[in-house]
Structure formats: structure tokens, C-alpha cells
Design a protein around this motif. Structure first.
Motif, PDB file in Angstrom:
ATOM      1  N   SER A 187       0.838  -1.197   0.000  1.00 25.21           N
ATOM      2  CA  SER A 187       0.000   0.000   0.000  1.00 25.21           C
ATOM      3  C   SER A 187       0.877   1.251   0.000  1.00 25.21           C
ATOM      4  CB  SER A 187      -0.921   0.000   1.225  1.00 25.21           C
ATOM      5  OG  SER A 187      -0.171   0.232   2.405  1.00 25.21           O
ATOM      6  N   MET A 188       0.362   2.308  -0.598  1.00 21.95           N
ATOM      7  CA  MET A 188       1.109   3.564  -0.668  1.00 21.95           C
ATOM      8  C   MET A 188       1.376   4.120   0.734  1.00 21.95           C
ATOM      9  SD  MET A 188       2.554   5.695  -2.750  1.00 21.95           S
ATOM     10  CE  MET A 188       1.798   5.531  -4.376  1.00 21.95           C
ATOM     11  N   LYS A 189       0.406   3.963   1.626  1.00 18.27           N
ATOM     12  CA  LYS A 189       0.588   4.472   2.985  1.00 18.27           C
ATOM     13  C   LYS A 189       1.714   3.739   3.695  1.00 18.27           C
ATOM     14  CE  LYS A 189      -1.955   5.637   7.209  1.00 18.27           C
ATOM     15  NZ  LYS A 189      -3.293   5.666   7.857  1.00 18.27           N
ATOM     16  N   ALA A 190       1.789   2.420   3.512  1.00 19.80           N
ATOM     17  CA  ALA A 190       2.873   1.647   4.118  1.00 19.80           C
ATOM     18  C   ALA A 190       4.214   2.075   3.529  1.00 19.80           C
ATOM     19  CB  ALA A 190       2.648   0.153   3.898  1.00 19.80           C
ATOM     20  N   ALA A 209      12.365   6.178  13.772  1.00 23.33           N
ATOM     21  CA  ALA A 209      12.474   5.292  12.618  1.00 23.33           C
ATOM     22  C   ALA A 209      11.811   3.953  12.913  1.00 23.33           C
ATOM     23  CB  ALA A 209      13.943   5.087  12.243  1.00 23.33           C
ATOM     24  N   LYS A 210      12.081   3.408  14.086  1.00 23.97           N
ATOM     25  CA  LYS A 210      11.509   2.115  14.469  1.00 23.97           C
ATOM     26  C   LYS A 210       9.993   2.169  14.492  1.00 23.97           C
ATOM     27  CE  LYS A 210      11.559  -1.310  18.193  1.00 23.97           C
ATOM     28  NZ  LYS A 210      12.055  -1.638  19.556  1.00 23.97           N
ATOM     29  N   THR A 211       9.452   3.250  15.036  1.00 18.35           N
ATOM     30  CA  THR A 211       7.989   3.406  15.081  1.00 18.35           C
ATOM     31  C   THR A 211       7.394   3.425  13.679  1.00 18.35           C
ATOM     32  OG1 THR A 211       8.091   4.634  17.164  1.00 18.35           O
ATOM     33  CG2 THR A 211       6.109   4.921  15.824  1.00 18.35           C
ATOM     34  N   ALA A 212       8.029   4.157  12.772  1.00 18.25           N
ATOM     35  CA  ALA A 212       7.515   4.259  11.396  1.00 18.25           C
ATOM     36  C   ALA A 212       7.576   2.906  10.688  1.00 18.25           C
ATOM     37  CB  ALA A 212       8.314   5.306  10.624  1.00 18.25           C
ATOM     38  N   PHE A 213       8.681   2.178  10.854  1.00 18.78           N
ATOM     39  CA  PHE A 213       8.801   0.865  10.219  1.00 18.78           C
ATOM     40  C   PHE A 213       7.761  -0.109  10.781  1.00 18.78           C
ATOM     41  CE2 PHE A 213      13.505   2.040   9.699  1.00 18.78           C
ATOM     42  CZ  PHE A 213      13.315   2.495   8.396  1.00 18.78           C
ATOM     43  N   GLU A 214       7.548  -0.074  12.080  1.00 20.62           N
ATOM     44  CA  GLU A 214       6.558  -0.961  12.698  1.00 20.62           C
ATOM     45  C   GLU A 214       5.151  -0.649  12.196  1.00 20.62           C
ATOM     46  OE1 GLU A 214       8.778  -1.962  16.963  1.00 20.62           O
ATOM     47  OE2 GLU A 214       7.386  -0.268  16.824  1.00 20.62           O
ATOM     48  N   GLU A 215       4.841   0.626  12.026  1.00 18.71           N
ATOM     49  CA  GLU A 215       3.521   0.999  11.507  1.00 18.71           C
ATOM     50  C   GLU A 215       3.360   0.538  10.059  1.00 18.71           C
ATOM     51  OE1 GLU A 215       3.015   5.169  12.047  1.00 18.71           O
ATOM     52  OE2 GLU A 215       2.930   5.046  14.236  1.00 18.71           O
ATOM     53  N   ALA A 216       4.441   0.611   9.290  1.00 17.36           N
ATOM     54  CA  ALA A 216       4.386   0.136   7.897  1.00 17.36           C
ATOM     55  C   ALA A 216       4.108  -1.364   7.862  1.00 17.36           C
ATOM     56  CB  ALA A 216       5.694   0.452   7.191  1.00 17.36           C
ATOM     57  N   ILE A 217       4.749  -2.114   8.751  1.00 14.23           N
ATOM     58  CA  ILE A 217       4.568  -3.570   8.792  1.00 14.23           C
ATOM     59  C   ILE A 217       3.170  -3.931   9.300  1.00 14.23           C
ATOM     60  CG2 ILE A 217       5.408  -5.701   9.874  1.00 14.23           C
ATOM     61  CD1 ILE A 217       8.222  -4.313   9.904  1.00 14.23           C
ATOM     62  N   GLN A 218       2.631  -3.123  10.193  1.00 13.85           N
ATOM     63  CA  GLN A 218       1.266  -3.363  10.651  1.00 13.85           C
ATOM     64  C   GLN A 218       0.265  -3.247   9.506  1.00 13.85           C
ATOM     65  OE1 GLN A 218       0.548  -0.640  13.882  1.00 13.85           O
ATOM     66  NE2 GLN A 218       1.905  -1.719  15.307  1.00 13.85           N
ATOM     67  N   LEU A 219       0.541  -2.327   8.583  1.00 20.63           N
ATOM     68  CA  LEU A 219      -0.352  -2.161   7.438  1.00 20.63           C
ATOM     69  C   LEU A 219      -0.160  -3.268   6.409  1.00 20.63           C
ATOM     70  CD1 LEU A 219      -0.185   1.699   6.791  1.00 20.63           C
ATOM     71  CD2 LEU A 219      -2.157   0.395   7.584  1.00 20.63           C
ATOM     72  N   ASP A 220       1.105  -3.675   6.203  1.00 18.97           N
ATOM     73  CA  ASP A 220       1.437  -4.733   5.237  1.00 18.97           C
ATOM     74  C   ASP A 220       2.397  -5.707   5.910  1.00 18.97           C
ATOM     75  OD1 ASP A 220       0.491  -4.653   2.288  1.00 18.97           O
ATOM     76  OD2 ASP A 220       0.813  -2.544   2.777  1.00 18.97           O
ATOM     77  N   SER A 221       1.849  -6.774   6.463  1.00 18.64           N
ATOM     78  CA  SER A 221       2.647  -7.688   7.292  1.00 18.64           C
ATOM     79  C   SER A 221       3.742  -8.416   6.513  1.00 18.64           C
ATOM     80  CB  SER A 221       1.735  -8.718   7.964  1.00 18.64           C
ATOM     81  OG  SER A 221       1.034  -9.469   6.986  1.00 18.64           O
ATOM     82  N   TYR A 223       5.614  -6.897   4.164  1.00 18.34           N
ATOM     83  CA  TYR A 223       6.440  -5.839   3.573  1.00 18.34           C
ATOM     84  C   TYR A 223       7.909  -6.100   3.898  1.00 18.34           C
ATOM     85  CZ  TYR A 223       7.408  -0.989   2.078  1.00 18.34           C
ATOM     86  OH  TYR A 223       7.865   0.133   1.436  1.00 18.34           O
ATOM     87  N   GLU A 224       8.600  -6.715   2.937  1.00 22.33           N
ATOM     88  CA  GLU A 224       9.959  -7.193   3.155  1.00 22.33           C
ATOM     89  C   GLU A 224      10.945  -6.059   3.416  1.00 22.33           C
ATOM     90  OE1 GLU A 224      13.003  -9.506   0.314  1.00 22.33           O
ATOM     91  OE2 GLU A 224      11.180 -10.653   0.737  1.00 22.33           O
ATOM     92  N   LEU A 225      10.856  -4.991   2.635  1.00 18.96           N
ATOM     93  CA  LEU A 225      11.802  -3.883   2.781  1.00 18.96           C
ATOM     94  C   LEU A 225      11.669  -3.215   4.146  1.00 18.96           C
ATOM     95  CD1 LEU A 225      13.981  -2.104   1.529  1.00 18.96           C
ATOM     96  CD2 LEU A 225      12.163  -0.720   0.487  1.00 18.96           C
ATOM     97  N   ALA A 226      10.444  -3.038   4.614  1.00 24.03           N
ATOM     98  CA  ALA A 226      10.226  -2.440   5.924  1.00 24.03           C
ATOM     99  C   ALA A 226      10.799  -3.317   7.025  1.00 24.03           C
ATOM    100  CB  ALA A 226       8.737  -2.175   6.152  1.00 24.03           C
ATOM    101  N   LYS A 227      10.676  -4.625   6.866  1.00 31.57           N
ATOM    102  CA  LYS A 227      11.236  -5.551   7.864  1.00 31.57           C
ATOM    103  C   LYS A 227      12.760  -5.474   7.885  1.00 31.57           C
ATOM    104  CE  LYS A 227       7.472  -8.948   7.785  1.00 31.57           C
ATOM    105  NZ  LYS A 227       7.092 -10.363   7.503  1.00 31.57           N
ATOM    106  N   GLU A 228      13.359  -5.382   6.721  1.00 30.13           N
ATOM    107  CA  GLU A 228      14.818  -5.243   6.664  1.00 30.13           C
ATOM    108  C   GLU A 228      15.257  -3.931   7.296  1.00 30.13           C
ATOM    109  OE1 GLU A 228      15.761  -5.548   2.550  1.00 30.13           O
ATOM    110  OE2 GLU A 228      15.238  -7.686   2.400  1.00 30.13           O
ATOM    111  N   ASN A 229      14.521  -2.869   7.045  1.00 28.50           N
ATOM    112  CA  ASN A 229      14.854  -1.565   7.614  1.00 28.50           C
ATOM    113  C   ASN A 229      14.674  -1.539   9.123  1.00 28.50           C
ATOM    114  OD1 ASN A 229      15.653  -0.298   5.217  1.00 28.50           O
ATOM    115  ND2 ASN A 229      13.568   0.289   4.703  1.00 28.50           N
TER     116      ASN A 229
END
Length: 234
Positions: A187-190, A209-221, A223-229
Motif C-alpha cells: 500500500s502507498m501508505k505503508a 524510525a523504528k515506530t515508522a517501520f513498525e507501523e508500515a509492517i502493521q499495514l502490510d505484514s 512488507y519485506e523492505l520495511a522488515k529489513e529496515n
């Protein structure tokens, strides 16, 4: 690449040619011009049919010289250059179109993406920003934010990502390459939240940064790039 950028910058500093051509070329009578236009348009269509972009471009040049007030021909030329990955030429033609009509969405798109392709990010950015203002297209806003981040203009990038997080629609999607070489659609929001985390990470603000990445993963579980970040933010 450096030579391409240097040549591009040199030409961009020159005056746009489209606006000047109308006054510098002797005009044919209307009947003669119509006949020649019809012939060149037919040749252009045949060249496209037979996959001969060089001849197609040549005919467009002839039509442009004969009809300097008609922006359809440079628009077609810019598109042909872009489709054939001739990004420097595509950018130059698009920039000349914009010197006459700065609200041409097609020219803005070609200029933005072509300049990005040749690495002229600082010149691509205002075209992506203009695209967003004209169209409200969230992908253009994401591109603006990512380029701002790449140029280390972090305050502008954060402002753009926050706008995107607020305005992204549920069905807005964007694709990213995975470590396996596949394309993952999220998703664009993620994606905006992931980019926000990357900005904070660059600024040395790991908790944000950690908070933003966690929120991205919550939207798209998945989301590989967010998990790496996220691992980088620990």
C-alpha cells in the motif's frame, strides 16, 4: 553518466527552441503545407507500423519545423525518445514543451522520469512536484518525497511523506523489488511510512524510525523492505 549529465546541463542552460522557431522559419502557403503535412504524417504512421523509430522521429522533426505552433509533434517526439530509453533527448524535448506550456502533464511526466533516469535528481524534483500539484497523483508525491530524501532535504521529505500518509487511499499501491528479484506490491501508505522511517534513520533518530517501520509492517505484514529496515533501527 557524468558526461551525459554535463551535456544535459549545457543544453538546458540554452534558450528553448520551440518558442523561437515560429519566427525564424519562412512560412509555406496553406495548401502546400497541408499536402506536406499529410505526406509526413502518413510516413510517420508507416514508420511506427514497421518499428522504425528513427524514420518516425525524422518525420516528426520535419512536421515540427513546418508547424512550430503545434505542440502535438514535439509531444510525440518526446514520447518516442522516452519509449526508446533515450532519456536525455526525451528530457530536452519535454523541457522545451514546458517552456511554452508549463501545465502539459505529458511533458511533465517525461521530463521528470527522464531526468531521474539520467541522475539529474535536483532537476527532476520540481517536475514531480508540479505533477502532484496539477493531478493530485499520490505516486508523484511519493517520487517527490523519495528524491527529497535522496538529496538529503529531510525536512521537505518528511513534510511530503506526512502528506502522503494522510492522503493515501486504501487502493493506492506501489511496487518494490524484493531480495529475490521479484516485485512486491504494498500500500502507498505503508510505503510512505517506510520512507519516513528511512528519513529518521538517516537523521540518526532510531526510535522514530523504528515506530515508522513498525507501523508500515502493521499495514502490510509481508512488507519485506520495511522488515529489513526495522532491523537497522534496533
Amino acid at each position: 553518466m557524468k558526461r551525459v549529465l554535463f551535456m544535459l546541463l549545457l543544453v538546458l542552460c540554452a534558450s528553448p527552441i520551440i518558442a523561437q522557431t515560429a519566427d525564424s522559419i519562412p512560412r509555406l502557403d496553406q495548401k502546400t503545407r497541408k499536402v506536406l503535412n499529410t505526406q509526413d504524417q502518413a510516413s510517420y504512421q508507416l514508420a511506427l507500423r514497421y518499428a522504425d523509430p528513427l524514420v518516425a522521429r525524422t518525420k516528426l522533426y520535419e512536421l515540427m519545423v513546418r508547424n512550430p505552433e503545434d505542440l502535438r509533434y514535439p509531444e510525440l517526439l518526446a514520447g518516442l525518445y522516452f519509449e526508446n530509453n533515450l532519456y536525455t533527448s526525451a528530457a530536452l524535448v519535454a523541457m522545451d514543451i514546458l517552456s511554452v506550456n508549463d501545465k502539459s502533464v505529458g511533458a511533465l511526466e517525461i521530463a521528470a522520469y527522464s531526468l531521474e533516469q539520467v541522475g539529474a535528481l535536483d532537476r527532476a524534483l520540481p517536475h514531480f512536484e508540479s505533477l502532484y500539484l496539477l493531478t493530485g497523483d499520490n505516486f508523484s508525491l511519493y517520487k517527490s518525497a523519495f528524491i527529497q530524501y535522496s538529496l538529503k532535504r529531510y525536512d521537505e521529505a518528511l513534510n511530503s511523506t506526512n502528506m502522503l500518509i494522510k492522503n493515501a487511499k486504501a487502493d493506492d499501491k506501489i511496487g518494490f523489488n524484493t531480495s529475490e528479484g521479484a516485485t512486491q506490491e504494498v500500500s502507498m501508505k505503508a510505503a510512505a511510512l517506510n520512507l519516513k522511517g528511512m528519513i529518521y534513520l538517516d537523521k540518526g533518530s532510531k526510535p522514530e524510525a523504528k515506530t515508522a517501520f513498525e507501523e508500515a509492517i502493521q499495514l502490510d505484514s509481508t512488507y519485506e523492505l520495511a522488515k529489513e529496515n526495522l532491523k537497522k533501527a534496533q
